[in-house]
Design a protein around this motif. Structure first.
Motif, short mmCIF file in Angstrom:
data_model
loop_
_atom_site.label_atom_id
_atom_site.label_comp_id
_atom_site.label_asym_id
_atom_site.label_seq_id
_atom_site.Cartn_x
_atom_site.Cartn_y
_atom_site.Cartn_z
N PHE A 29 1.11 -1.12 0.36
CA PHE A 29 0.13 0.27 0.17
C PHE A 29 0.61 1.09 -0.35
CE2 PHE A 29 -1.97 3.22 2.16
CZ PHE A 29 -2.78 3.65 1.82
N MET A 30 0.43 2.04 -0.54
CA MET A 30 1.43 3.12 -0.67
C MET A 30 0.81 4.47 -1.18
SD MET A 30 4.43 2.84 -4.03
CE MET A 30 3.21 1.73 -4.83
N ASN A 31 0.71 5.71 -0.53
CA ASN A 31 0.18 6.56 -0.48
C ASN A 31 0.40 8.39 -0.58
OD1 ASN A 31 -3.10 7.49 -0.07
ND2 ASN A 31 -3.10 7.89 1.69
N HIS A 32 2.06 8.43 -0.77
CA HIS A 32 2.33 9.50 -1.00
C HIS A 32 2.44 9.72 0.47
CE1 HIS A 32 1.73 10.20 -5.85
NE2 HIS A 32 2.80 9.39 -5.60
N ASN A 33 3.84 11.05 0.35
CA ASN A 33 4.22 11.84 1.16
C ASN A 33 3.82 13.05 1.26
OD1 ASN A 33 5.40 9.84 2.45
ND2 ASN A 33 7.01 9.71 1.19
N LEU A 34 2.99 13.55 1.06
CA LEU A 34 2.47 14.29 0.27
C LEU A 34 2.02 15.54 2.01
CD1 LEU A 34 -0.54 13.61 -1.15
CD2 LEU A 34 1.13 14.96 -1.45
N THR A 35 2.66 16.65 1.62
CA THR A 35 3.02 18.36 2.37
C THR A 35 2.40 19.61 2.13
OG1 THR A 35 4.50 17.60 4.29
CG2 THR A 35 4.15 19.60 4.31
N GLY A 36 1.27 19.67 2.71
CA GLY A 36 0.67 21.39 2.13
C GLY A 36 1.67 22.45 3.12
N MET A 37 1.39 23.86 1.75
CA MET A 37 1.79 24.68 2.85
C MET A 37 1.28 25.69 2.56
SD MET A 37 6.12 25.46 2.41
CE MET A 37 7.32 24.46 2.76
N VAL A 38 0.97 26.62 3.69
CA VAL A 38 0.07 28.31 4.09
C VAL A 38 1.86 28.82 3.89
CG1 VAL A 38 -0.66 29.13 5.09
CG2 VAL A 38 -1.99 27.19 4.69
N ALA A 39 1.79 29.49 2.80
CA ALA A 39 3.38 30.54 2.90
C ALA A 39 2.73 31.97 3.21
CB ALA A 39 4.41 30.46 1.91
N TYR A 40 3.36 32.06 4.48
CA TYR A 40 2.62 34.02 4.67
C TYR A 40 3.92 34.91 4.46
CZ TYR A 40 0.26 36.73 8.43
OH TYR A 40 0.18 37.52 9.12
N ASN A 41 2.98 36.25 4.12
CA ASN A 41 3.69 37.23 4.12
C ASN A 41 2.48 38.34 4.81
OD1 ASN A 41 4.73 39.88 4.18
ND2 ASN A 41 5.98 38.98 2.27
N PRO A 42 2.91 38.31 6.36
CA PRO A 42 1.44 39.80 6.52
C PRO A 42 1.03 41.16 5.66
CG PRO A 42 3.02 40.10 7.97
CD PRO A 42 3.53 39.28 6.82
N PHE A 43 2.20 41.40 4.46
CA PHE A 43 2.24 43.18 4.09
C PHE A 43 1.93 42.25 2.78
CE2 PHE A 43 5.38 43.35 7.29
CZ PHE A 43 4.84 44.17 8.20
N ARG A 44 1.01 41.57 2.01
CA ARG A 44 1.69 40.77 0.97
C ARG A 44 -0.84 40.00 0.97
NH1 ARG A 44 6.00 38.39 -2.68
NH2 ARG A 44 4.67 38.57 -3.97
N ARG A 45 -1.08 40.44 -0.16
CA ARG A 45 -1.87 39.54 0.35
C ARG A 45 -2.20 38.78 -1.20
NH1 ARG A 45 -6.48 42.22 2.59
NH2 ARG A 45 -7.95 40.82 2.00
N ASN A 46 -2.88 37.81 -1.37
CA ASN A 46 -3.36 37.07 -2.29
C ASN A 46 -4.65 37.03 -2.86
OD1 ASN A 46 -3.96 34.56 -3.60
ND2 ASN A 46 -3.35 32.52 -2.36
#
Length: 500
Positions: A296-313
């Protein structure tokens, strides 16, 4: 000749990527195909585009319980609808790299390779890209394998903030390319301005198994879809499956066909084979090799929230670019690390539902961050496996290749800081998420070490095929959906020629 008592010529169990695509391949043959789906069609309701309903209230999650190896309850994120998990997938339709089909040395082991080469599957990849209306561009990715046909549509356009990230990555010397996607972005946004990753498609704008393959299959009068039908057991005598036991609206019956195809997914397909043990097959169907449920395999997955308080998405959907500079190299001695790709746009309600943070804080972080993912190969391990115990699924997932994944996450954090997003919050995907589950009924040329042959027929049974993610010998480090579809089209061609 087909016997009069048969329910159909071919029974396909499951309407996800494997089952629906196989049905589309077999439909033009004129043979009577019956698709059995345990769920129902997903209706178009307000919850379909409501992030709070999906991520905070779990509106669409099935009421199902599995167990981990300790016996603790595990509530899976797998979905029981027509179209299977593709109804909620991120619609990333990547090919495996050519190198993925050969043994590949990683930091913590070497993959076994496949019994077929990339060239054997390449024509079927192109056919799958056409069927699933893939939007892409082969340019810019040094790992992209050869294509015999262009993508049917140009890539989904980058939003301005993602175009800026693309430029920032390129300034670091990274090769940024378009994610191949199955989504008509104009049609998707017409329904509501949300991302599509983890949102169900109820309008056909996303290229899922229902809206693409199943629609094509059901154009033919010889193909029938039967919903709300749970398969509980496969009956067999010697080397043949003789019946499919099902439950439907409180009644039980047995359906029959000269050919049966199991397409219930990497976990439920292997569980069903194990649950179908009998005197002729005491350890489970197709399990003379003792490989059913293993690897059984399920990938190694990491979600990342890259934050900058002075920029907007300011994005709506975000998920359009990838980086494969570390896919085939990047380790201390050139070992592969994996794929980097955008996540779907994370909004305040999504972040609150996934993290437990207060909604006000989640809104602030989501509006001032970019959302991206690192994905590394999970190597096959025979002790990482699915069991069937006391009428329940038991999952013992043993992650592998974590050193390479940790290094990839480190590289991604560095790249995000250089791109102007200095604070990175990273979180691995939990075992409850169906993050590319595969491998439990592996394909191979040797019946002693595999479950199905290169045409996806079970080694031990003459009329049973398995057509889903469970047959993948390796997980690679890309989303598996397109590879499942390509294998299904290839198997459909074989079954059509093999059937009398």
């Amino acid at each position: 000749m087909k016997s009069a008592q048969y329910t159909a010529d071919i029974i396909i169990i499951g309407s996800g990527m494997g089952g629906a695509t196989l049905a589309a391949a077999l439909a033009p043959t004129g043979r009577k195909v019956l698709i059995l789906e345990r769920g129902d069609r997903l209706p178009d309701t307000p919850e379909a585009r409501d992030p709070a309903a999906i991520f905070q209230r779990g509106h669409f999650k099935p009421n199902e319980t599995w167990r981990d190896i300790s016996g603790a309850a595990l509530h899976p994120g797998n979905y029981a609808y027509v179209g299977g998990n593709t109804k909620f997938y991120g619609a990333v339709l990547l090919r495996y790299r050519a190198e993925d089909f050969r043994p590949l040395r990683h930091l913590e082991g070497t993959t076994p390779g496949w019994p077929i080469a990339y060239a054997d599957l390449e024509p079927w990849y192109s056919k799958a890209e056409t069927l699933y209306r893939v939007r892409g561009d082969v340019a810019g990715d040094p790992t992209e394998p050869p294509h015999s046909a262009p993508y049917p549509f140009p890539p989904v356009p980058d939003e301005p903030d993602i175009a800026a990230l693309r430029q920032a990555f390129a300034a670091q010397g990274l090769h940024v390319s378009a994610l191949p996607l199955g989504v008509d972005i104009d049609a998707w946004l017409k329904r509501a301005r949300t991302g599509w990753d983890a949102f169900p498609c109820t309008t056909g704008a996303k290229s899922d198994a229902e809206s693409c393959a199943l629609v094509e299959a059901l154009k033919h009068p010889n193909v029938t879809l039967q919903t709300n039908t749970k398969v509980t057991r496969l009956l067999s005598e010697a080397r043949r499956v003789t019946g499919v036991e099902v439950e439907r609206f409180g009644t039980r019956e047995t359906l029959t066909a000269p050919t049966v195809v199991l397409s219930a997914g990497a976990i439920l397909s292997s569980a069903l084979l194990l649950a179908s043990a009998n005197d002729d097959h005491p350890t489970g169907l197709a399990n003379k090799s003792d490989q059913v449920g293993r690897n059984f395999m399920n990938h190694n997955l990491t979600g990342m929230v890259a934050y900058n308080p002075f920029r907007r998405n300011r994005t709506t959907y975000e998920k359009t670019i990838q980086v494969n500079d570390f896919y085939l190299t990047g380790g201390p001695n050139g070992e592969p690390l994996g794929n980097i790709q955008m996540l779907g746009r994370i909004t305040g309600p999504i972040l609150a539902g996934e993290s437990g943070l207060p909604l006000w804080l989640s809104h602030h972080i989501a509006e001032h961050s970019i959302h991206i993912m690192a994905m590394s190969e999970d190597l096959p391990d025979p002790n990482s496996r699915v069991f069937w115990r006391n009428g329940e699924v038991v999952l013992d997932w043993r992650k592998t290749n974590t050193k390479a994944h940790d290094l990839l996450v480190k590289r991604l954090k560095q790249a995000m800081r250089k791109a102007g997003w200095p604070i990175t919050l990273a979180r691995g995907f939990p075992k409850s998420k169906p993050s590319h589950q595969c491998g439990t009924n592996r394909m191979g040329a040797d019946p002693r070490t595999s479950v199905v042959d290169t045409n996806l027929k079970a080694h031990d049974l003459d009329n049973l095929y398995i057509c889903d993610a469970s047959v993948l010998p390796t997980s690679a480090a890309v989303n598996p959906s397109l590879t499942i579809a390509a294998l299904a089209l290839r198997a459909g061609d074989h079954i059509a020629k093999a059937q009398p």
